[in-house]
Motif scaffolding. Structure first.
Motif, short mmCIF file in Angstrom:
data_model
loop_
_atom_site.label_atom_id
_atom_site.label_comp_id
_atom_site.label_asym_id
_atom_site.label_seq_id
_atom_site.Cartn_x
_atom_site.Cartn_y
_atom_site.Cartn_z
N THR A 150 3.00 -6.02 4.12
CA THR A 150 4.37 -5.53 4.01
C THR A 150 5.32 -6.69 4.22
O THR A 150 5.08 -7.56 5.08
N ALA A 151 6.39 -6.73 3.43
CA ALA A 151 7.41 -7.78 3.58
C ALA A 151 8.79 -7.14 3.50
O ALA A 151 9.00 -6.18 2.75
N GLY A 152 9.73 -7.67 4.28
CA GLY A 152 11.06 -7.09 4.29
C GLY A 152 12.14 -8.14 4.49
O GLY A 152 11.88 -9.24 4.97
N ALA A 185 0.82 -1.21 0.00
CA ALA A 185 0.00 0.00 0.00
C ALA A 185 0.85 1.26 0.00
O ALA A 185 0.38 2.33 0.40
N ASP A 186 2.08 1.17 -0.43
CA ASP A 186 2.98 2.32 -0.40
C ASP A 186 2.40 3.47 -1.23
O ASP A 186 2.14 3.31 -2.42
N PRO A 187 2.20 4.64 -0.63
CA PRO A 187 1.62 5.76 -1.39
C PRO A 187 2.51 6.25 -2.53
O PRO A 187 2.01 6.88 -3.47
N LEU A 188 3.81 5.95 -2.48
CA LEU A 188 4.70 6.39 -3.56
C LEU A 188 4.37 5.71 -4.89
O LEU A 188 4.73 6.22 -5.95
N LEU A 189 3.68 4.58 -4.84
CA LEU A 189 3.32 3.88 -6.08
C LEU A 189 2.40 4.72 -6.96
O LEU A 189 2.32 4.49 -8.17
N THR A 190 1.73 5.67 -6.35
CA THR A 190 0.82 6.53 -7.13
C THR A 190 1.24 7.99 -7.06
O THR A 190 0.46 8.88 -7.42
N ASP A 191 2.47 8.26 -6.61
CA ASP A 191 2.95 9.64 -6.52
C ASP A 191 3.15 10.22 -7.92
O ASP A 191 3.93 9.68 -8.72
N ASP A 227 1.98 -3.63 8.32
CA ASP A 227 2.39 -2.28 7.94
C ASP A 227 3.92 -2.16 8.01
O ASP A 227 4.61 -3.04 8.55
N HIS A 228 4.43 -1.04 7.48
CA HIS A 228 5.88 -0.84 7.37
C HIS A 228 6.58 -0.76 8.74
O HIS A 228 7.59 -1.46 8.96
#
Length: 417
Positions: free
Chosen positions: A333-335, A247-253, A394-395
């Motif tokens: 979220t995955a890391g 759901a990272d908002p940067l994907l639609t920045d 979440d992150h």
């Protein structure tokens, strides 16, 4: 139903630990024929057939393209080659050349080279009017000293054709310049011979860094996964971890998307999958590099865990000329976090926590066997002894779980001189 003689050509299979999931998912999409430098072992369940051929001719200091192309012709005489791709950085221009010669979907050889050659990347993006650091290319120390005045300190030195931040170093003043250039130039001889030699001098720009795995279909670019990168061991840029949030908002920045699309257009990326690194600076998002392949460090696997989108299937679809389905089926979220030694050492043993002992811990793997010598930059790169992968809703929670899991890894070692 696809005929047995209809195959997807994959050039180079990479390391099992980091790449098997890609080969396996590509094979679920279409029968795979592998060209690799050694007889397949773990690859066999995922391939219909294979040819063994040296991928690099180190004697002539060039990729053995003539032999690879001759092998492709042999395969084409018995099978219909429906597509070709690679996820190996050293082979992206070779794979693009094959696709071009066979009239298959994919990057052109020129487009792949514009991505592979960091100096061509900088020149193309500058010409396109995108924000870029001041930069220069030097092959010798004398050339580098002369060019340094136009770039200014602090600056970043990087080999012309390496990946994974290998050989990249920040230089703050002229006193450290000569040694840093020598180190970066030496590191540039560890990859594809086509891109050996030459160091890029770049103005040092600060800000958080991300990477974006995205697709281009006939010149139209869309992001798929976005990872936040962690680095360490300053003044070097060793990559120590990555986190992907579905759901990272940067994907639609809007500004980031404009820069990504303009960069791919400037680099002539027609059809294919790319891994783009972007730095958020005072001038806005600045492209660090565009790689004509999927990301490394299991970043695409994190993307699949976070979104449910299979990067191997996406790459196969693009190579076959199909528009991939980019609809997320997961939303989390995955890391990944890599464990490094405190100093240069020889490994005695590595232990990792069990996934059942920590919340969100999906995988923990030792990656340095007993006796392995681990040397930190600038003596060595990617000297990791283990990694952990965590998922979370979440992150911030994912970062917390990664920290806990990394703290639970154990390294027994003896120091090296």
């Amino acid at each position: 139903m696809t005929a047995q003689t209809d195959v997807l050509l994959v050039i180079g299979s990479g390391q099992q630990r980091y790449r098997e999931y890609l080969l396996a998912s590509a094979a679920e999409r279409h029968p795979v024929w592998l060209i690799d430098a050694a007889e397949p072992t773990w690859q066999r369940p995922h391939v219909t057939g294979w040819n063994v051929v040296p991928l690099l001719d180190r004697d002539r200091l060039v990729p053995d393209r003539e032999r690879i192309l001759a092998t492709v012709q042999e395969i084409a005489a018995a099978h219909r080659i429906a597509g070709v791709f690679t996820y190996d950085e050293t082979l992206v221009t070779t794979a693009a050349l094959i696709a071009e010669k066979l009239g298959l979907p994919g990057l052109t050889a020129d487009g792949a080279d514009r991505c592979r050659n960091k100096h061509r990347t900088r020149a193309a993006l500058t010409q396109a009017g995108l924000p870029q650091p001041r930069f220069a290319l030097a092959y010798t120390l004398a050339e580098a000293r002369e060019a340094a005045a136009s770039v200014g300190f602090p600056m970043v030195l990087k080999p012309r054709g390496m990946g994974a931040s290998i050989g990249v170093v920040r230089v703050d003043d002229p006193a450290a310049f000569d040694d840093a250039f020598t180190m970066a130039e030496r590191a540039g001889h560890g990859g594809s011979p086509d891109y050996e030699g030459g160091v890029l001098l770049e103005e040092f720009m600060t800000g958080p860094e991300i990477s974006v795995d995205g697709v281009s279909v006939e010149g139209v670019y869309e992001p798929v996964f976005l990872a936040h990168k962690q680095t360490g061991f300053a003044p070097y840029f060793e990559e120590t971890g990555h986190v992907v949030d579905a759901a990272d908002p940067l994907l639609t920045d809007p500004e980031l998307l404009r820069v990504l699309r303009s960069a791919h257009e400037a680099l002539h990326v027609s059809t294919g999958i790319t891994h783009t690194e972007v730095l958020f600076t005072a001038r806005g998002p600045v492209v660090v590099e565009v790689n004509a392949r999927l990301g490394g460090d299991l970043i695409p696997w994190l993307g699949e865990l976070a979104t449910g989108i299979s990067p191997g299937r996406v790459a196969a679809d693009l190579a076959l000329g199909h528009h991939p389905d980019l609809t997320p089926t997961e939303h989390r979220t995955a890391g990944i976090r890599f464990a490094y030694p405190p100093h240069d050492c020889r490994v005695q043993s590595v232990s990792v926590p069990s996934p059942t002992t920590l919340p969100g811990l999906l995988q923990a793997e030792p990656i340095a066997p007993e006796g392995t010598e681990l040397r930190l930059p600038p003596s060595g790169y990617l000297s990791r002894y283990a990694y952990v992968i965590c998922t979370a809703p979440d992150h911030p929670t994912c970062e917390k779980r990664l920290t806990e899991a990394t703290a639970a890894t154990r390294l027994t070692h003896t120091p090296l001189p």
